[in-house]
Write a protein that holds these residues in place. Structure first.
Motif, PDB file in Angstrom:
ATOM      1  N   LEU A   1      14.030   3.899 -13.917  1.00 45.15           N
ATOM      2  CA  LEU A   1      12.778   3.309 -13.443  1.00 45.15           C
ATOM      3  C   LEU A   1      11.676   4.342 -13.316  1.00 45.15           C
ATOM      4  O   LEU A   1      10.525   4.079 -13.638  1.00 45.15           O
ATOM      5  N   GLY A   2      12.053   5.515 -12.834  1.00 44.79           N
ATOM      6  CA  GLY A   2      11.043   6.526 -12.566  1.00 44.79           C
ATOM      7  C   GLY A   2      10.257   6.174 -11.306  1.00 44.79           C
ATOM      8  O   GLY A   2      10.381   5.072 -10.756  1.00 44.79           O
ATOM      9  N   GLU A   3       9.449   7.086 -10.865  1.00 48.33           N
ATOM     10  CA  GLU A   3       8.661   6.854  -9.646  1.00 48.33           C
ATOM     11  C   GLU A   3       7.694   5.689  -9.822  1.00 48.33           C
ATOM     12  O   GLU A   3       7.520   4.871  -8.926  1.00 48.33           O
ATOM     13  N   THR A   4       7.085   5.579 -11.000  1.00 53.44           N
ATOM     14  CA  THR A   4       6.135   4.489 -11.255  1.00 53.44           C
ATOM     15  C   THR A   4       6.828   3.144 -11.243  1.00 53.44           C
ATOM     16  O   THR A   4       6.318   2.171 -10.657  1.00 53.44           O
ATOM     17  N   GLY A   5       7.996   3.055 -11.861  1.00 51.98           N
ATOM     18  CA  GLY A   5       8.729   1.797 -11.882  1.00 51.98           C
ATOM     19  C   GLY A   5       9.122   1.329 -10.502  1.00 51.98           C
ATOM     20  O   GLY A   5       9.016   0.139 -10.176  1.00 51.98           O
ATOM     21  N   ILE A   6       9.555   2.252  -9.654  1.00 52.12           N
ATOM     22  CA  ILE A   6       9.937   1.897  -8.290  1.00 52.12           C
ATOM     23  C   ILE A   6       8.720   1.408  -7.510  1.00 52.12           C
ATOM     24  O   ILE A   6       8.797   0.439  -6.737  1.00 52.12           O
TER      25      ILE A   6
ATOM     26  N   ARG B   1       5.760  -3.100  -4.957  1.00 50.21           N
ATOM     27  CA  ARG B   1       4.536  -3.862  -4.741  1.00 50.21           C
ATOM     28  C   ARG B   1       4.707  -5.336  -5.092  1.00 50.21           C
ATOM     29  O   ARG B   1       4.161  -6.216  -4.419  1.00 50.21           O
ATOM     30  N   LEU B   2       5.477  -5.613  -6.129  1.00 47.67           N
ATOM     31  CA  LEU B   2       5.754  -7.009  -6.464  1.00 47.67           C
ATOM     32  C   LEU B   2       6.529  -7.700  -5.342  1.00 47.67           C
ATOM     33  O   LEU B   2       6.233  -8.835  -4.959  1.00 47.67           O
ATOM     34  N   LEU B   3       7.526  -7.013  -4.816  1.00 49.24           N
ATOM     35  CA  LEU B   3       8.289  -7.564  -3.699  1.00 49.24           C
ATOM     36  C   LEU B   3       7.401  -7.723  -2.470  1.00 49.24           C
ATOM     37  O   LEU B   3       7.560  -8.674  -1.694  1.00 49.24           O
TER      38      LEU B   3
ATOM     39  N   PHE C   1       0.811  -1.220   0.000  1.00 50.24           N
ATOM     40  CA  PHE C   1       0.000   0.000   0.000  1.00 50.24           C
ATOM     41  C   PHE C   1       0.846   1.273   0.000  1.00 50.24           C
ATOM     42  O   PHE C   1       0.321   2.374   0.191  1.00 50.24           O
ATOM     43  N   GLY C   2       2.161   1.117  -0.189  1.00 47.55           N
ATOM     44  CA  GLY C   2       3.024   2.282  -0.321  1.00 47.55           C
ATOM     45  C   GLY C   2       3.361   2.984   0.975  1.00 47.55           C
ATOM     46  O   GLY C   2       4.011   4.033   0.963  1.00 47.55           O
ATOM     47  N   ARG C   3       2.968   2.431   2.114  1.00 46.66           N
ATOM     48  CA  ARG C   3       3.203   3.112   3.381  1.00 46.66           C
ATOM     49  C   ARG C   3       4.643   2.967   3.837  1.00 46.66           C
ATOM     50  O   ARG C   3       5.169   3.811   4.548  1.00 46.66           O
ATOM     51  N   ARG C   4       5.295   1.873   3.433  1.00 48.82           N
ATOM     52  CA  ARG C   4       6.667   1.664   3.880  1.00 48.82           C
ATOM     53  C   ARG C   4       7.593   2.729   3.306  1.00 48.82           C
ATOM     54  O   ARG C   4       8.465   3.258   3.991  1.00 48.82           O
TER      55      ARG C   4
END
Length: 209
Positions: A174-179, A184-186, A91-94
Motif C-alpha cells: 500500500l505504501g504510506e499514500t495507500g494507507i 480517509r475513505l473509512l 484529517f490524519g490526526r487519528r
C-alpha cells in the motif's frame, strides 16, 4: 436481527477498530522481533480486544441503566464521539495520535505491547465500545443480537490478526499514500454512520421526525 443489520454492524465496527490503520503501528511496535514473537503478540492483542468488546456487549447496557443513562442520550453522545473519530481520520490526526500512544507505550512496555497499547486503546477503545453498545440496542438486544454481534467482532479480529501477520507485506504494497487514502475513505463512511446514530437518538427521544 437482519442481514442488513449485520452488514451495518460489520462496517461500523471495522471502521472504528480500523485494522488497516493499526497495522503500521503493529509493525513499528514489533520491529526487530522474530516472526514467532510477532505472531504471539498479534494473537494476544486480538484475543484481549475481543474479550473486552464481548464483555461490554453483554453488560454495557446494564451498566448504563444502573447509572441512569438512557439509550437515546447514549446514542447521541456515541454518535458525536464517533463523528470526532471520523474527523480525526479524515484529517490524519487519528494516525498521529495512535502513533504517539504507541511510542509512549514502547518506552514503558517495550517487551510486550500486546495489551497496551495494541489491545487497549487501539483495538478496543472508547469508540468501539460505544459503537458496540449502540449496535446492541439498535438490534433489539437479546441473545440473537448478541450472538450476531459476537460473530461480527470475531470476524473483524480474525481479519485484524491476518493483517498483523502480513503487516510487512501490506505496508510495502500500500505504501504510506495507500494507507492514507484507505483511512480517509473509512473516515467518510464513519462520519455518515455517526450522523445516523445522532438522528436515531434524537428520534427516539422525541426530538426528531
Amino acid at each position: 436481527m437482519t442481514f442488513e443489520f449485520l452488514v451495518t454492524a460489520f462496517v461500523t465496527l471495522f471502521v472504528v477498530i480500523d485494522p488497516v490503520g493499526t497495522t503500521p503501528i503493529f509493525v513499528a511496535l514489533t520491529g526487530g522481533m522474530t516472526q514467532a514473537r510477532r505472531r504471539a503478540i498479534a494473537l494476544r492483542a486480538c484475543l484481549v480486544g475481543f474479550l473486552i468488546l464481548v464483555a461490554f456487549g453483554l453488560f454495557g447496557e446494564a451498566v448504563l441503566g444502573f447509572i441512569g443513562i438512557s439509550m437515546p442520550a447514549f446514542r447521541i453522545a456515541g454518535g458525536l464521539l464517533l463523528f470526532l473519530t471520523a474527523l480525526e481520520m479524515l484529517f490524519g490526526r487519528r494516525t498521529q495520535r495512535r502513533q504517539s500512544q504507541a511510542e509512549s507505550a514502547e518506552e514503558d512496555h517495550s517487551d510486550d505491547p500486546s495489551v497496551f497499547p495494541l489491545a487497549i486503546p487501539l483495538l478496543a477503545g472508547p469508540g468501539s465500545i460505544a459503537s458496540l453498545i449502540l449496535l446492541t440496542d439498535q438490534g433489539g438486544g437479546g441473545w440473537l443480537t448478541l450472538s450476531g454481534l459476537i460473530m461480527v467482532i470475531g470476524i473483524i479480529y480474525v481479519i485484524c490478526y491476518a493483517l498483523f501477520l502480513a503487516a510487512g507485506t501490506i505496508e510495502r504494497g500500500l505504501g504510506e499514500t495507500g494507507i492514507l487514502v484507505v483511512t480517509r475513505l473509512l473516515g467518510m463512511l464513519l462520519a455518515a454512520l455517526s450522523v445516523q446514530f445522532v438522528l436515531d437518538g434524537l428520534s427516539n427521544a422525541g426530538l426528531g421526525p
